[in-house]
Write a protein that holds these residues in place. Structure first.
Motif, PDB file in Angstrom:
ATOM      1  N   TRP A   1       0.856  -1.175   0.000  1.00 31.04           N
ATOM      2  CA  TRP A   1       0.000   0.000   0.000  1.00 31.04           C
ATOM      3  C   TRP A   1       0.895   1.228   0.000  1.00 31.04           C
ATOM      4  CZ3 TRP A   1      -1.436  -4.599   1.878  1.00 31.04           C
ATOM      5  CH2 TRP A   1      -2.729  -5.044   1.585  1.00 31.04           C
TER       6      TRP A   1
ATOM      7  N   SER B   1       1.859   5.179   0.599  1.00 26.26           N
ATOM      8  CA  SER B   1       1.602   6.351   1.441  1.00 26.26           C
ATOM      9  C   SER B   1       2.093   7.572   0.683  1.00 26.26           C
ATOM     10  CB  SER B   1       2.346   6.217   2.780  1.00 26.26           C
ATOM     11  OG  SER B   1       2.379   7.462   3.434  1.00 26.26           O
TER      12      SER B   1
ATOM     13  N   ASP C   1       1.991  10.652   1.653  1.00 25.62           N
ATOM     14  CA  ASP C   1       2.677  11.597   2.547  1.00 25.62           C
ATOM     15  C   ASP C   1       4.164  11.295   2.656  1.00 25.62           C
ATOM     16  OD1 ASP C   1       0.271  12.870   3.023  1.00 25.62           O
ATOM     17  OD2 ASP C   1      -0.127  11.740   4.863  1.00 25.62           O
ATOM     18  N   SER C   2       4.501  10.014   2.755  1.00 23.91           N
ATOM     19  CA  SER C   2       5.909   9.642   2.916  1.00 23.91           C
ATOM     20  C   SER C   2       6.554   9.213   1.595  1.00 23.91           C
ATOM     21  CB  SER C   2       6.043   8.504   3.926  1.00 23.91           C
ATOM     22  OG  SER C   2       5.463   7.325   3.403  1.00 23.91           O
TER      23      SER C   2
ATOM     24  N   SER D   1       4.147   0.262   2.081  1.00 22.24           N
ATOM     25  CA  SER D   1       4.103  -0.532   3.305  1.00 22.24           C
ATOM     26  C   SER D   1       3.394  -1.842   2.989  1.00 22.24           C
ATOM     27  CB  SER D   1       3.332   0.220   4.396  1.00 22.24           C
ATOM     28  OG  SER D   1       3.134  -0.610   5.526  1.00 22.24           O
TER      29      SER D   1
ATOM     30  N   ARG E   1      -1.939  -2.025   5.199  1.00 23.80           N
ATOM     31  CA  ARG E   1      -2.712  -0.847   4.812  1.00 23.80           C
ATOM     32  C   ARG E   1      -2.752   0.211   5.905  1.00 23.80           C
ATOM     33  NH1 ARG E   1      -9.170  -0.622   4.201  1.00 23.80           N
ATOM     34  NH2 ARG E   1      -9.324   1.607   3.893  1.00 23.80           N
ATOM     35  N   HIS E   2      -2.912  -0.192   7.153  1.00 17.55           N
ATOM     36  CA  HIS E   2      -3.129   0.770   8.226  1.00 17.55           C
ATOM     37  C   HIS E   2      -1.869   1.143   9.004  1.00 17.55           C
ATOM     38  CE1 HIS E   2      -7.416   0.730   7.591  1.00 17.55           C
ATOM     39  NE2 HIS E   2      -7.404  -0.599   7.611  1.00 17.55           N
TER      40      HIS E   2
ATOM     41  N   ALA F   1       1.258   3.195   9.871  1.00 14.64           N
ATOM     42  CA  ALA F   1       1.756   4.545   9.587  1.00 14.64           C
ATOM     43  C   ALA F   1       3.175   4.437   9.034  1.00 14.64           C
ATOM     44  CB  ALA F   1       1.753   5.379  10.861  1.00 14.64           C
TER      45      ALA F   1
END
Length: 125
Positions: free
Chosen positions: A100, A102, A104-105, A109, A112-113, A115
């Motif tokens: 998945w 991200s 923002d970064s 990963s 999915r959840h 951070a």
């Protein structure tokens, strides 16, 4: 076939690990499924002679669906990409790794959840 044979031979002689990047054939049923080693464009010798075959697939159908319906939970549950180890001659693992993304970064990963923290270089973000 000769090219692949030559690469494999040279890698064995020099003890180098060589990555040969190839593209897949155009899919007949669309791009909604990950490719396999049988989808590689070119001679079957590429996957037959190589020691490892790894495919990378972007879930374009998910991206398109989220463009239309950004909160679609069914689409969000699907991975953004998949890396599949199709063949591993000297190892045990063959299988799929769901990833998945991200935004923002700018990292992937395997959950999915989870951070995902952005990279920090020398204490500077």
């Amino acid at each position: 076939k000769q090219f692949t044979t030559d690469i494999v031979r040279k890698a064995q002689e020099t003890e180098l690990h060589v990555h040969l990047v190839t593209h897949c054939r155009k899919p007949q049923q669309g791009e909604d499924r990950p490719p396999t080693k049988y989808d590689l464009r070119g001679s079957a010798a590429i996957s037959d002679q190589c020691h490892n075959v790894v495919t990378v697939w972007a879930n374009k159908a998910k991206a398109a669906k989220l463009q239309q319906q950004p909160g679609d939970e069914e689409a969000l549950a699907q991975p953004d990409a998949m890396v599949t180890v199709e063949k591993q001659r000297n190892g045990e693992f063959e299988g799929r790794l769901k990833l998945w993304f991200s935004g923002d970064s700018m990292r992937f990963s395997d959950e999915r959840h989870t951070a995902v923290e952005p990279y920090v270089l020398g204490g500077i973000e």
